[in-house]
Design a protein around this motif. Structure first.
Motif, PDB file in Angstrom:
ATOM      1  N   SER A   4      -8.126 -13.673   0.201  1.00  0.00           N
ATOM      2  CA  SER A   4      -8.404 -12.648   1.481  1.00  0.00           C
ATOM      3  C   SER A   4      -9.233 -11.119   1.063  1.00  0.00           C
ATOM      4  O   SER A   4      -9.226 -11.138  -0.532  1.00  0.00           O
ATOM      5  CB  SER A   4      -7.242 -12.530   2.368  1.00  0.00           C
ATOM      6  OG  SER A   4      -7.151 -11.468   1.735  1.00  0.00           O
ATOM      7  N   ASN A   5      -9.600 -10.603   1.953  1.00  0.00           N
ATOM      8  CA  ASN A   5      -9.776  -8.768   1.422  1.00  0.00           C
ATOM      9  C   ASN A   5      -9.816  -8.395   0.324  1.00  0.00           C
ATOM     10  O   ASN A   5      -8.200  -7.685   0.989  1.00  0.00           O
ATOM     11  CB  ASN A   5     -10.450  -8.496   2.805  1.00  0.00           C
ATOM     12  CG  ASN A   5     -11.881  -8.245   3.695  1.00  0.00           C
ATOM     13  OD1 ASN A   5     -12.094  -9.852   3.621  1.00  0.00           O
ATOM     14  ND2 ASN A   5     -12.386  -7.633   3.932  1.00  0.00           N
ATOM     15  N   ASN A   6      -9.543  -7.617   0.026  1.00  0.00           N
ATOM     16  CA  ASN A   6      -8.916  -6.531  -0.918  1.00  0.00           C
ATOM     17  C   ASN A   6      -9.382  -5.675  -1.302  1.00  0.00           C
ATOM     18  O   ASN A   6     -10.327  -4.853  -0.652  1.00  0.00           O
ATOM     19  CB  ASN A   6      -9.866  -7.440  -2.534  1.00  0.00           C
ATOM     20  CG  ASN A   6      -8.637  -8.788  -3.073  1.00  0.00           C
ATOM     21  OD1 ASN A   6      -8.664  -8.254  -4.594  1.00  0.00           O
ATOM     22  ND2 ASN A   6      -8.852  -9.803  -3.046  1.00  0.00           N
ATOM     23  N   TYR A   7      -8.059  -4.981  -1.665  1.00  0.00           N
ATOM     24  CA  TYR A   7      -8.315  -2.973  -1.560  1.00  0.00           C
ATOM     25  C   TYR A   7      -7.483  -3.032  -2.819  1.00  0.00           C
ATOM     26  O   TYR A   7      -6.817  -3.014  -3.059  1.00  0.00           O
ATOM     27  CB  TYR A   7      -8.293  -2.644  -0.343  1.00  0.00           C
ATOM     28  CG  TYR A   7      -6.919  -3.157   0.222  1.00  0.00           C
ATOM     29  CD1 TYR A   7      -5.206  -2.072   0.239  1.00  0.00           C
ATOM     30  CD2 TYR A   7      -6.287  -4.099   0.479  1.00  0.00           C
ATOM     31  CE1 TYR A   7      -4.141  -1.404  -0.303  1.00  0.00           C
ATOM     32  CE2 TYR A   7      -4.537  -3.685   0.651  1.00  0.00           C
ATOM     33  CZ  TYR A   7      -3.664  -2.407   0.643  1.00  0.00           C
ATOM     34  OH  TYR A   7      -2.256  -2.605   0.240  1.00  0.00           O
ATOM     35  N   GLY A   8      -7.872  -1.224  -2.704  1.00  0.00           N
ATOM     36  CA  GLY A   8      -7.467  -1.016  -4.456  1.00  0.00           C
ATOM     37  C   GLY A   8      -8.220  -0.138  -5.239  1.00  0.00           C
ATOM     38  O   GLY A   8      -9.003   0.566  -4.535  1.00  0.00           O
ATOM     39  N   PRO A   9      -7.498   0.167  -6.275  1.00  0.00           N
ATOM     40  CA  PRO A   9      -8.225   1.436  -7.377  1.00  0.00           C
ATOM     41  C   PRO A   9      -9.531   0.767  -7.636  1.00  0.00           C
ATOM     42  O   PRO A   9      -9.706  -0.422  -7.986  1.00  0.00           O
ATOM     43  CB  PRO A   9      -7.734   0.828  -8.732  1.00  0.00           C
ATOM     44  CG  PRO A   9      -5.801   1.182  -8.170  1.00  0.00           C
ATOM     45  CD  PRO A   9      -5.915   0.335  -6.997  1.00  0.00           C
ATOM     46  N   TYR A  10     -10.455   1.422  -8.153  1.00  0.00           N
ATOM     47  CA  TYR A  10     -11.809   1.351  -8.597  1.00  0.00           C
ATOM     48  C   TYR A  10     -12.519   0.451  -7.675  1.00  0.00           C
ATOM     49  O   TYR A  10     -13.428  -0.107  -8.103  1.00  0.00           O
ATOM     50  CB  TYR A  10     -12.140   0.259  -9.748  1.00  0.00           C
ATOM     51  CG  TYR A  10     -11.099   1.093 -11.430  1.00  0.00           C
ATOM     52  CD1 TYR A  10     -11.420   2.272 -10.910  1.00  0.00           C
ATOM     53  CD2 TYR A  10      -9.099   1.345 -11.800  1.00  0.00           C
ATOM     54  CE1 TYR A  10     -10.882   3.223 -12.347  1.00  0.00           C
ATOM     55  CE2 TYR A  10      -8.756   1.793 -12.988  1.00  0.00           C
ATOM     56  CZ  TYR A  10      -9.906   3.152 -12.764  1.00  0.00           C
ATOM     57  OH  TYR A  10      -9.450   3.953 -14.168  1.00  0.00           O
ATOM     58  N   GLU A  52      -4.250   8.313  -2.328  1.00  0.00           N
ATOM     59  CA  GLU A  52      -3.586   8.280  -3.130  1.00  0.00           C
ATOM     60  C   GLU A  52      -4.302   8.794  -4.454  1.00  0.00           C
ATOM     61  O   GLU A  52      -4.651   9.751  -4.969  1.00  0.00           O
ATOM     62  CB  GLU A  52      -2.126   8.727  -3.632  1.00  0.00           C
ATOM     63  CG  GLU A  52      -1.676   9.587  -4.395  1.00  0.00           C
ATOM     64  CD  GLU A  52       0.068   9.593  -4.964  1.00  0.00           C
ATOM     65  OE1 GLU A  52       0.330   9.846  -5.471  1.00  0.00           O
ATOM     66  OE2 GLU A  52       0.851   8.155  -3.517  1.00  0.00           O
ATOM     67  N   TRP A  53      -4.567   7.162  -5.199  1.00  0.00           N
ATOM     68  CA  TRP A  53      -5.726   7.238  -6.092  1.00  0.00           C
ATOM     69  C   TRP A  53      -6.663   7.645  -5.751  1.00  0.00           C
ATOM     70  O   TRP A  53      -7.587   7.952  -7.274  1.00  0.00           O
ATOM     71  CB  TRP A  53      -5.622   5.859  -6.143  1.00  0.00           C
ATOM     72  CG  TRP A  53      -6.451   5.248  -8.022  1.00  0.00           C
ATOM     73  CD1 TRP A  53      -5.844   5.086  -8.894  1.00  0.00           C
ATOM     74  CD2 TRP A  53      -7.823   4.945  -7.620  1.00  0.00           C
ATOM     75  NE1 TRP A  53      -6.814   4.658  -9.890  1.00  0.00           N
ATOM     76  CE2 TRP A  53      -7.970   4.927  -9.276  1.00  0.00           C
ATOM     77  CE3 TRP A  53      -9.008   5.302  -7.303  1.00  0.00           C
ATOM     78  CZ2 TRP A  53      -9.376   4.297  -9.844  1.00  0.00           C
ATOM     79  CZ3 TRP A  53     -10.754   4.773  -7.774  1.00  0.00           C
ATOM     80  CH2 TRP A  53     -10.162   4.655  -9.102  1.00  0.00           C
ATOM     81  N   TYR A  54      -7.441   7.356  -4.564  1.00  0.00           N
ATOM     82  CA  TYR A  54      -8.854   8.442  -4.851  1.00  0.00           C
ATOM     83  C   TYR A  54      -8.806  10.063  -5.004  1.00  0.00           C
ATOM     84  O   TYR A  54     -10.017  10.070  -5.206  1.00  0.00           O
ATOM     85  CB  TYR A  54      -9.787   7.619  -3.092  1.00  0.00           C
ATOM     86  CG  TYR A  54     -10.110   6.094  -3.567  1.00  0.00           C
ATOM     87  CD1 TYR A  54     -11.407   5.963  -4.109  1.00  0.00           C
ATOM     88  CD2 TYR A  54      -9.840   5.260  -3.554  1.00  0.00           C
ATOM     89  CE1 TYR A  54     -12.152   4.565  -4.425  1.00  0.00           C
ATOM     90  CE2 TYR A  54     -10.248   3.955  -3.378  1.00  0.00           C
ATOM     91  CZ  TYR A  54     -11.810   3.811  -3.984  1.00  0.00           C
ATOM     92  OH  TYR A  54     -12.354   2.666  -4.497  1.00  0.00           O
ATOM     93  N   LEU A  55      -7.854  10.129  -4.389  1.00  0.00           N
ATOM     94  CA  LEU A  55      -7.412  11.657  -4.896  1.00  0.00           C
ATOM     95  C   LEU A  55      -7.637  12.158  -5.890  1.00  0.00           C
ATOM     96  O   LEU A  55      -7.868  13.349  -6.436  1.00  0.00           O
ATOM     97  CB  LEU A  55      -6.305  12.224  -3.317  1.00  0.00           C
ATOM     98  CG  LEU A  55      -6.581  12.028  -1.664  1.00  0.00           C
ATOM     99  CD1 LEU A  55      -4.946  12.251  -1.542  1.00  0.00           C
ATOM    100  CD2 LEU A  55      -7.419  12.818  -1.349  1.00  0.00           C
ATOM    101  N   ASP A  56      -6.857  11.438  -7.119  1.00  0.00           N
ATOM    102  CA  ASP A  56      -6.449  11.939  -7.962  1.00  0.00           C
ATOM    103  C   ASP A  56      -7.729  11.378  -8.797  1.00  0.00           C
ATOM    104  O   ASP A  56      -7.902  12.353 -10.169  1.00  0.00           O
ATOM    105  CB  ASP A  56      -5.802  10.920  -7.909  1.00  0.00           C
ATOM    106  CG  ASP A  56      -4.074  11.509  -7.774  1.00  0.00           C
ATOM    107  OD1 ASP A  56      -3.658  12.638  -7.132  1.00  0.00           O
ATOM    108  OD2 ASP A  56      -3.715  10.648  -7.652  1.00  0.00           O
TER     109      ASP A  56
END
Length: 339
Positions: free
Chosen positions: A183-189, A312-316
């Motif tokens: 299914s649709n992925n999300y997360g870092p990068y 939080e990852w995108y903020l950091d």
């Protein structure tokens, strides 16, 4: 003991890139080869922390280039292939379907020929739930591995075609394979053109967030690290020739996703801008991952924990996605790997 060699295609992309890092860290006894052509979505800056590790290797090549791929396989004698490399953005497939056919269909066929020629141990083909078409809004209906393939976009049609090629090489030539459909992925990068990172970056910059149609299209969201763990399990434990669906049990409308991000970032929903719907926009995707769970996998992230961590990852890591938006990331290969 001979070290295992794992070829990961598309390892400079979003899911493939996370998988490369996952495998390099988890299996120091494996040599991980990241093969990528570095098209617009291929970003090597994400691998700065692992590129000096002894078990990480990068190869720049086109999977559809028979003259490059066959000699590479003959030289390295890979044990495993995990095939992510694909054109994957639906909007781009509507504009230019031919690129998707070349990479996703012809590229897969070239890899299969190479894998057959050297006699690999396992070929894992990473596909998508979009090959099944769409579901209605009945919350009791789900895609299973037995659902007929009914792709509705040039992208999903090209992926369905590659799925069938992988199956054919197993049935005809006995190539050991597994197919995973996620299914649709999300997360870092996650590349900033996709819904979640696009929303995060635009909300942080107080820019309008485009939402297709009425925003009621539903997707099942899967954290990319849960997906990596699933592929790892299938690579090592998957029954030869089988298909495994990978879903996160996290269904949300696109509008709910956007509103959640806006709320967490403390911004106004006035940033939402409804735009003309996408051609052939599937209503709903939802996966039944029971077969994979019986193999021993379960997602560890709920959408609530996963989206909060992702924001939080995108903020950091503003530097990473800001250089993507500016295009500066495309110069990294030449700076890092120039002879």
């Amino acid at each position: 003991m001979t070290r295992k060699k794992v070829l990961v295609t598309g390892g400079a992309g979003f899911i493939g890139g996370n998988f490369v890092q996952y495998m390099v860290d988890k299996y120091p006894q494996y040599d991980i080869y990241n093969l990528d052509l570095l098209t617009y979505a291929g970003d090597l800056t994400k691998h700065r922390d692992i590129e000096t590790k002894e078990n990480y290797h990068f190869v720049k090549a086109d999977i559809a280039d028979h003259e490059a791929i066959i000699p590479l396989f003959e030289k390295e004698k890979f044990d495993f292939v995990v095939h992510f490399a694909a054109e994957s953005h639906v909007d781009r497939s509507i504009t230019d379907p031919g690129v998707f056919v070349r990479t996703n269909v012809l590229g897969t066929q070239v890899l299969l020929d190479a894998a057959k020629q050297v006699g690999i141990t396992k070929f894992v083909h990473v596909s998508t739930d979009e090959v099944y078409g769409e579901l209605d809004f009945d919350p009791t209906t789900f895609f299973t591995e037995e659902t007929p393939l009914q792709p509705n976009s040039p992208y999903s049609a090209s992926k369905a075609s590659s799925d069938l090629l992988v199956r054919a090489y197993h049935e005809t030539y006995g190539l050991p394979i597994n197919i995973t459909r996620c299914s649709n992925n999300y997360g870092p990068y996650h590349f900033p053109e996709k819904l979640i990172p696009l929303t995060i970056s635009r909300v942080l910059n107080d820019q309008k967030v485009p939402v297709y149609g009425d925003g009621k299209n539903i997707r099942d969201w899967l954290h990319v690290i849960d997906h990596c763990a699933a592929i790892d399990l299938v690579l090592h434990e998957g029954v030869n020739g089988e298909v495994y669906n990978v879903g996160g049990h996290n269904e949300r409308t696109n509008l709910e996703v956007v509103k959640t991000i806006i709320s967490i970032l403390g911004k106004s929903e006035d940033l939402i801008e409804f735009v003309k719907d996408r051609l052939g926009h599937d209503k709903r995707y939802a996966i039944d991952p029971t077969k994979l769970e019986q193999l021993g996998w379960k997602p560890t992230y709920t959408f609530e924990t996963g989206i909060a961590q992702t924001i939080e990852w995108y903020l950091d890591n503003k530097e990473w996605w800001e250089q993507i938006i500016s295009g500066e990331y495309q110069n990294y290969f030449e700076k890092q790997y120039s002879m």
